[in-house]
Motif scaffolding. Sequence first.
Motif, PDB file in Angstrom:
ATOM      1  N   THR A 278       0.850  -1.188   0.000  1.00  0.00           N
ATOM      2  CA  THR A 278       0.000   0.000   0.000  1.00  0.00           C
ATOM      3  C   THR A 278       0.890   1.243   0.000  1.00  0.00           C
ATOM      4  N   THR A 279       0.382   2.347  -0.546  1.00  0.00           N
ATOM      5  CA  THR A 279       1.158   3.596  -0.535  1.00  0.00           C
ATOM      6  C   THR A 279       1.267   4.172   0.868  1.00  0.00           C
ATOM      7  N   ALA A 280       0.455   3.679   1.798  1.00  0.00           N
ATOM      8  CA  ALA A 280       0.546   4.146   3.185  1.00  0.00           C
ATOM      9  C   ALA A 280       1.793   3.603   3.879  1.00  0.00           C
ATOM     10  N   ALA A 281       2.277   2.433   3.442  1.00  0.00           N
ATOM     11  CA  ALA A 281       3.411   1.800   4.117  1.00  0.00           C
ATOM     12  C   ALA A 281       4.697   2.638   4.028  1.00  0.00           C
ATOM     13  N   PRO A 282       5.055   3.201   2.849  1.00  0.00           N
ATOM     14  CA  PRO A 282       6.231   4.077   2.827  1.00  0.00           C
ATOM     15  C   PRO A 282       6.070   5.315   3.703  1.00  0.00           C
ATOM     16  N   ALA A 283       4.829   5.799   3.846  1.00  0.00           N
ATOM     17  CA  ALA A 283       4.587   6.935   4.747  1.00  0.00           C
ATOM     18  C   ALA A 283       4.918   6.551   6.181  1.00  0.00           C
ATOM     19  N   VAL A 284       4.537   5.323   6.575  1.00  0.00           N
ATOM     20  CA  VAL A 284       4.893   4.824   7.905  1.00  0.00           C
ATOM     21  C   VAL A 284       6.402   4.719   8.042  1.00  0.00           C
ATOM     22  N   TYR A 285       7.027   4.248   6.988  1.00  0.00           N
ATOM     23  CA  TYR A 285       8.479   4.051   7.027  1.00  0.00           C
ATOM     24  C   TYR A 285       9.224   5.367   7.226  1.00  0.00           C
ATOM     25  N   VAL A 286       8.805   6.428   6.517  1.00  0.00           N
ATOM     26  CA  VAL A 286       9.495   7.713   6.674  1.00  0.00           C
ATOM     27  C   VAL A 286       9.268   8.271   8.079  1.00  0.00           C
ATOM     28  N   ILE A 287       8.074   8.020   8.657  1.00  0.00           N
ATOM     29  CA  ILE A 287       7.836   8.450  10.038  1.00  0.00           C
ATOM     30  C   ILE A 287       8.785   7.720  10.976  1.00  0.00           C
ATOM     31  N   TYR A 288       8.921   6.399  10.762  1.00  0.00           N
ATOM     32  CA  TYR A 288       9.857   5.632  11.598  1.00  0.00           C
ATOM     33  C   TYR A 288      11.276   6.155  11.464  1.00  0.00           C
ATOM     34  N   VAL A 289      11.715   6.413  10.249  1.00  0.00           N
ATOM     35  CA  VAL A 289      13.080   6.904  10.030  1.00  0.00           C
ATOM     36  C   VAL A 289      13.308   8.210  10.786  1.00  0.00           C
ATOM     37  N   ARG A 290      12.331   9.103  10.720  1.00  0.00           N
ATOM     38  CA  ARG A 290      12.453  10.393  11.424  1.00  0.00           C
ATOM     39  C   ARG A 290      12.496  10.191  12.944  1.00  0.00           C
ATOM     40  N   LEU A 291      11.606   9.350  13.466  1.00  0.00           N
ATOM     41  CA  LEU A 291      11.570   9.121  14.908  1.00  0.00           C
ATOM     42  C   LEU A 291      12.806   8.359  15.385  1.00  0.00           C
TER      43      LEU A 291
END
Length: 459
Positions: A278-291
Amino acid sequence: MEKTMVNEQPTENIMGTLPVGKLLMKMSVPMILSMMVSSLYSIIDSIFVSRLGDNALTAMSLATPISSLLACITVGFTVGMNAVLSKKLGEGDSETANKAAGNGLMINWIVAAIFLVFGLFFTRMFYTFQTDVVEIQNLGVQYTSITCIFAFGLANQTMLERMLMATGKPLGSVFSLFTGTIVNLILDPILIFGFFGVPALGMRGAAIATVAAQFAAASVALGFNMKVNKEIKFGLSMFKPHGKTMKEIWAVGLPAALQQSISPLMIFGMNQILLGFTTAAPAVYVIYVRLQSIVLIPIWGLRNTVVSIISYNYGAGYRERIKKIIRICLIATIAITCVGVVIFQSIPSQLLALFNASGEVLDIGIVALRIISFVFPFSGITLILGAFFQALGKSMNTLMVSIIQCVLMLVTATLLAHFGSVYTVWFAFIITEVIVALIAGLFMRNVNENVILRIGKGV
């Protein structure tokens, strides 16, 4: 009580004389604070961009490999400059140390010129390769083209700040990064959403705010170097290419740059795997990278500081100081990362709320943060061991560890994606980081036996 050592010079840099515990506090705390400030660049951008919608956040995730690659390469060569400059100061060779500073700057200018070409001609190709969603393509091109064309700001900022660190003047680096973050914080909402008569520029505004902040920070770092950095004599002579010095910078910097550049490659690969769900998964990934960057910033700060400190003491021949520095750094790394695990396990939804997460992004994100956070202690150990390798002239060890990490992560994630769901993919982080930390530990044992124990002078 630790003795104060003199390197047959009238005065010696504090990196060779100050008691180890006090030295690490004096040098690493300002660096950690400055890197925390620096990390706000990307975090602030992500928080504001998330208000533009999920596609904007996904576009930023797909942009991360390029922006990270630029940062990693420039930082990698500053590691080389740092190691050479600090080692030469430890040996009392101020002339070569000065050449290292000038030649290091020139190397980063070449890197910036390459990214300028990419920003002008290749950004559209980069995004069409990753996704067919036109809105995500357009948003990504808007952001990446600007940050690449104006890469000289980051190239100068990085090198000038590390010169201050390499010569024992971390306060200047703090002021530089603080300036950049304040500029970014002020300009982001103004340029993204449009205030005070400025038109709303969306993703372009986020990019302009970022590069403006980088140029502002570079200007402050240059001012501090000119004013207080007596170890470096700024002038045209320092920019004269010096073959031996350049070779020494490349010997440490190129493996460091390649090693750090593997991380963007891994991010790129993970984005492609996650887009399969899903296109939502990369959004989660970038949030994780930032956190994740917030948790690991103290380790990165310690890592960047300890390269200069160990390099200096390696050049001066102070074996026992080096051993004590390594011991303290490992203990601090484990303690800091364990705190990060507790936070991520306790409040994942609150952390995701910072990025306006909802619906699918929130559901996937809560599971992802709780699973991945268990890797923090292992990631921290691998990071700090990499700094020891670089400072002791074994940069290839760091590069090998990073290559293994990237390959293992992508292979494991691909297999878990094939046989499981988007939720099982996150376990690839745990499998990878545990194995990689064990490999790095084996390398460190070899370095201890073949380098540290053979250093000629102890205290």
